[in-house]
Write a protein that holds these residues in place. Structure first.
Motif, PDB file in Angstrom:
ATOM      1  N   THR A 304      32.833  35.121  40.067  1.00 53.60           N
ATOM      2  CA  THR A 304      32.156  36.175  39.314  1.00 53.60           C
ATOM      3  C   THR A 304      30.824  36.553  39.949  1.00 53.60           C
ATOM      4  OG1 THR A 304      33.169  35.342  37.279  1.00 53.60           O
ATOM      5  CG2 THR A 304      31.286  36.823  37.036  1.00 53.60           C
ATOM      6  N   LEU A 305      30.102  35.554  40.451  1.00 48.64           N
ATOM      7  CA  LEU A 305      28.740  35.778  40.931  1.00 48.64           C
ATOM      8  C   LEU A 305      28.621  35.898  42.442  1.00 48.64           C
ATOM      9  CD1 LEU A 305      26.916  33.199  38.607  1.00 48.64           C
ATOM     10  CD2 LEU A 305      27.212  35.665  38.227  1.00 48.64           C
ATOM     11  N   ALA A 306      29.690  35.555  43.170  1.00 51.50           N
ATOM     12  CA  ALA A 306      29.601  35.491  44.630  1.00 51.50           C
ATOM     13  C   ALA A 306      29.518  36.883  45.252  1.00 51.50           C
ATOM     14  CB  ALA A 306      30.814  34.755  45.200  1.00 51.50           C
ATOM     15  N   PRO A 307      28.845  37.006  46.398  1.00 49.02           N
ATOM     16  CA  PRO A 307      28.850  38.278  47.136  1.00 49.02           C
ATOM     17  C   PRO A 307      30.240  38.547  47.696  1.00 49.02           C
ATOM     18  CG  PRO A 307      27.790  36.550  48.427  1.00 49.02           C
ATOM     19  CD  PRO A 307      28.023  35.980  47.063  1.00 49.02           C
ATOM     20  N   ALA A 372      38.869  49.584  29.719  1.00 53.10           N
ATOM     21  CA  ALA A 372      37.765  49.888  28.804  1.00 53.10           C
ATOM     22  C   ALA A 372      36.415  49.843  29.492  1.00 53.10           C
ATOM     23  CB  ALA A 372      37.788  48.907  27.632  1.00 53.10           C
ATOM     24  N   THR A 373      36.272  48.961  30.479  1.00 49.30           N
ATOM     25  CA  THR A 373      34.967  48.775  31.127  1.00 49.30           C
ATOM     26  C   THR A 373      34.864  49.450  32.486  1.00 49.30           C
ATOM     27  OG1 THR A 373      35.663  46.675  32.141  1.00 49.30           O
ATOM     28  CG2 THR A 373      34.660  46.571  29.942  1.00 49.30           C
ATOM     29  N   GLY A 374      36.012  49.750  33.102  1.00 45.15           N
ATOM     30  CA  GLY A 374      35.987  50.421  34.400  1.00 45.15           C
ATOM     31  C   GLY A 374      35.817  49.501  35.581  1.00 45.15           C
ATOM     32  N   SER A 375      35.790  48.182  35.355  1.00 48.05           N
ATOM     33  CA  SER A 375      35.680  47.237  36.471  1.00 48.05           C
ATOM     34  C   SER A 375      36.239  45.887  36.053  1.00 48.05           C
ATOM     35  CB  SER A 375      34.228  47.082  36.920  1.00 48.05           C
ATOM     36  OG  SER A 375      33.519  46.218  36.060  1.00 48.05           O
ATOM     37  N   TYR A 376      36.324  44.979  37.013  1.00 50.14           N
ATOM     38  CA  TYR A 376      36.880  43.650  36.742  1.00 50.14           C
ATOM     39  C   TYR A 376      35.807  42.612  36.393  1.00 50.14           C
ATOM     40  CZ  TYR A 376      41.787  44.449  37.836  1.00 50.14           C
ATOM     41  OH  TYR A 376      43.092  44.869  37.796  1.00 50.14           O
ATOM     42  N   ASP A 377      34.549  43.005  36.277  1.00 55.12           N
ATOM     43  CA  ASP A 377      33.498  42.030  35.971  1.00 55.12           C
ATOM     44  C   ASP A 377      33.732  41.368  34.618  1.00 55.12           C
ATOM     45  OD1 ASP A 377      32.319  42.612  38.368  1.00 55.12           O
ATOM     46  OD2 ASP A 377      30.807  43.972  37.523  1.00 55.12           O
ATOM     47  N   ALA A 378      34.022  42.172  33.590  1.00 54.82           N
ATOM     48  CA  ALA A 378      34.254  41.608  32.256  1.00 54.82           C
ATOM     49  C   ALA A 378      35.498  40.736  32.244  1.00 54.82           C
ATOM     50  CB  ALA A 378      34.382  42.732  31.229  1.00 54.82           C
ATOM     51  N   VAL A 379      36.498  41.104  33.030  1.00 60.53           N
ATOM     52  CA  VAL A 379      37.721  40.304  33.112  1.00 60.53           C
ATOM     53  C   VAL A 379      37.411  38.911  33.654  1.00 60.53           C
ATOM     54  CG1 VAL A 379      39.987  40.122  34.210  1.00 60.53           C
ATOM     55  CG2 VAL A 379      39.183  42.342  33.364  1.00 60.53           C
ATOM     56  N   LEU A 380      36.596  38.845  34.692  1.00 57.49           N
ATOM     57  CA  LEU A 380      36.256  37.553  35.284  1.00 57.49           C
ATOM     58  C   LEU A 380      35.464  36.683  34.306  1.00 57.49           C
ATOM     59  CD1 LEU A 380      35.376  38.511  38.967  1.00 57.49           C
ATOM     60  CD2 LEU A 380      37.262  37.064  38.175  1.00 57.49           C
ATOM     61  N   TRP A 381      34.583  37.283  33.527  1.00 53.90           N
ATOM     62  CA  TRP A 381      33.846  36.499  32.534  1.00 53.90           C
ATOM     63  C   TRP A 381      34.787  35.965  31.455  1.00 53.90           C
ATOM     64  CZ3 TRP A 381      29.502  34.308  33.400  1.00 53.90           C
ATOM     65  CH2 TRP A 381      28.540  34.902  34.213  1.00 53.90           C
ATOM     66  N   ALA A 382      35.766  36.766  31.053  1.00 54.42           N
ATOM     67  CA  ALA A 382      36.733  36.309  30.057  1.00 54.42           C
ATOM     68  C   ALA A 382      37.574  35.151  30.594  1.00 54.42           C
ATOM     69  CB  ALA A 382      37.635  37.477  29.632  1.00 54.42           C
ATOM     70  N   ILE A 383      37.970  35.240  31.866  1.00 51.73           N
ATOM     71  CA  ILE A 383      38.739  34.159  32.484  1.00 51.73           C
ATOM     72  C   ILE A 383      37.914  32.882  32.541  1.00 51.73           C
ATOM     73  CG2 ILE A 383      39.770  33.388  34.653  1.00 51.73           C
ATOM     74  CD1 ILE A 383      40.639  36.293  35.120  1.00 51.73           C
TER      75      ILE A 383
END
Length: 411
Positions: A304-307, A372-383
């Motif tokens: 989630t946080l990696a470059p 809903a969010t337009g990106s996978y950032d929220a998906v990674l936090w949910a995982i």
């Protein structure tokens, strides 16, 4: 490994045949889906949520079929279940290659759920437990997971090559042929009911322990704790594997770089299982599981946080693959070591129901969250949150299983 634990020639043939079958089953029926789904969606003009509803339907059917499949295997019908399931899978993949709309696609994917319930790890673990007996189940499970770990490494480049050269329809035809010629044939040839070891006799001539009934199993706190842990794991892994390909494409990687990052998962799984096989074959499943479950939230947090560098992503997928490789063994031996040694197939089937339902919902939920969010950032936090639940629930299962009363039930 002690000499007495090394499989003989017949056992090696049994494990090799089933292992190759697992490579082909997972490679064609599971790991290839995200690649084929992306190509199919682009060709037919379908949205991501619409495509992943099909995968969800299949996994729901797999959940419903898990317990009866386990019961059939406990009764000695493993050959018919696993070879027949592979034949059906071949036919369904061929039918999938001809679809042009959503309704037949949904019907085919739903039927493929029955195939998954019949040919994936849960049934093959139950078949191995009957072959080796409760005391030897760990040996068979570990060996089979080492074979199965190669499925993504073998099939992802093959599927990507076929997609590039022939398109998604021809790719499905090839995968269907593999299921028929390899998976179905090997499952039929190596599973022999005459070599099954039935329930062990009781000590000092006493009758063998009775298999626990469904109501008794459902009253065991350790069953529910493990079910919660494996359900959270299934949700996280399903969402991750089904969306890793488009996730990395979204982050700017080329398709072949994404396939490379996904390919290292298989060798990492196999390497971890091999090290466990060689150096810690007798480690308690409780200790092994606690350490392994902690690696999941750490790896997903790093993702989630990696470059967005290829080397970083490859290192993260190696860590994930290592943890997932060991966790598959934990899942396979947790029932006989922490719950009960009787009726492996039925108990494992019951535990697989909520895990498989969640595995079905997770990719669709991830697709909807992405939309809903337009990106996978929220998906990674949910995982990542799901893997925290996994670690906490497994720790709870260990605490419950270590109570003296629980040890009496297991024995």
């Amino acid at each position: 490994m002690a000499a007495s634990e090394r499989p003989g020639r017949g056992e090696r043939w049994f494990l090799t045949g089933l292992g190759i079958g697992q490579i082909c089953a997972y490679g064609s029926l599971y790991y290839g889906f995200p690649l084929i789904a992306e190509a199919m969606a682009a060709d037919l003009g379908l949205g991501k949520p619409e495509i992943y509803v099909g995968a969800a339907l299949g996994l729901i059917v797999a959940a419903l079929a898990a317990w009866p499949v386990g019961v059939l295997i406990d009764r000695g019908h493993g050959r018919a279940v696993m070879s027949g399931g592979a034949v059906l899978g071949s036919l369904l993949l061929l039918l999938w290659s001809q679809v042009h709309s959503l309704l037949p696609y949904y019907l085919i994917l739903a039927a493929l759920g029955l195939v998954q319930a019949a040919v994936f790890y849960e049934p093959v673990f139950a078949v191995a437990a009957r072959r080796f007996g409760p005391e030897g189940a760990r040996r068979g499970v570990t060996a089979l997971t080492m074979w199965g770990g190669f499925s993504s490494t073998v099939f992802l480049p093959i599927i990507q090559f076929l997609l590039d050269q022939q398109g998604w329809r021809a790719t499905l035809v090839v995968l269907g042929a593999i299921n028929l010629l390899v998976t179905a044939s090997l499952n039929f040839l190596v599973i022999d009911r005459r070599k099954d070891r039935l329930e062990p006799p009781g000590a000092a001539g006493r009758p063998a322990p009775a298999r626990p009934g469904t109501s008794e199993i459902l009253r065991m706190p350790v069953f529910w704790a493990l079910a919660l842990a494996f359900t959270a794991q299934s949700a996280a892994i399903s969402a991750f594997l089904f969306h890793l390909y488009p996730l990395l494409l979204e982050r700017g990687f080329q398709a072949h770089d994404v396939v490379l990052a996904m390919m290292v998962i298989g060798p990492a799984q196999v390497g971890a299982r091999m090290l466990l096989w060689l150096f810690a074959p007798g480690i308690r499943v409780s200790r092994l599981g606690i350490v392994t479950t902690l690696a999941f939230p750490l790896s997903f947090l790093a993702l989630t946080l990696a470059p967005p560098g290829l080397l970083t992503i490859v290192l993260i997928t190696i860590v994930y693959g290592t943890a997932n490789g060991i966790m598959t063994i934990v899942r396979g031996i947790a029932v006989p070591e922490m719950v009960t040694r009787q009726g492996y197939g039925a108990v494992n089937g019951l535990m697989a129901i909520p895990a498989t339902v969640t595995r079905a919902a997770a990719p669709v939920g991830a697709a909807m969250l992405w939309a809903a969010t337009g990106s996978y950032d929220a998906v990674l936090w949910a995982i990542t949150a799901a893997t925290v639940v996994l670690a906490a629930a497994f720790a709870l299962a260990v605490l419950v299983a270590n109570r003296p009363a629980r040890r009496m039930i297991v024995a």
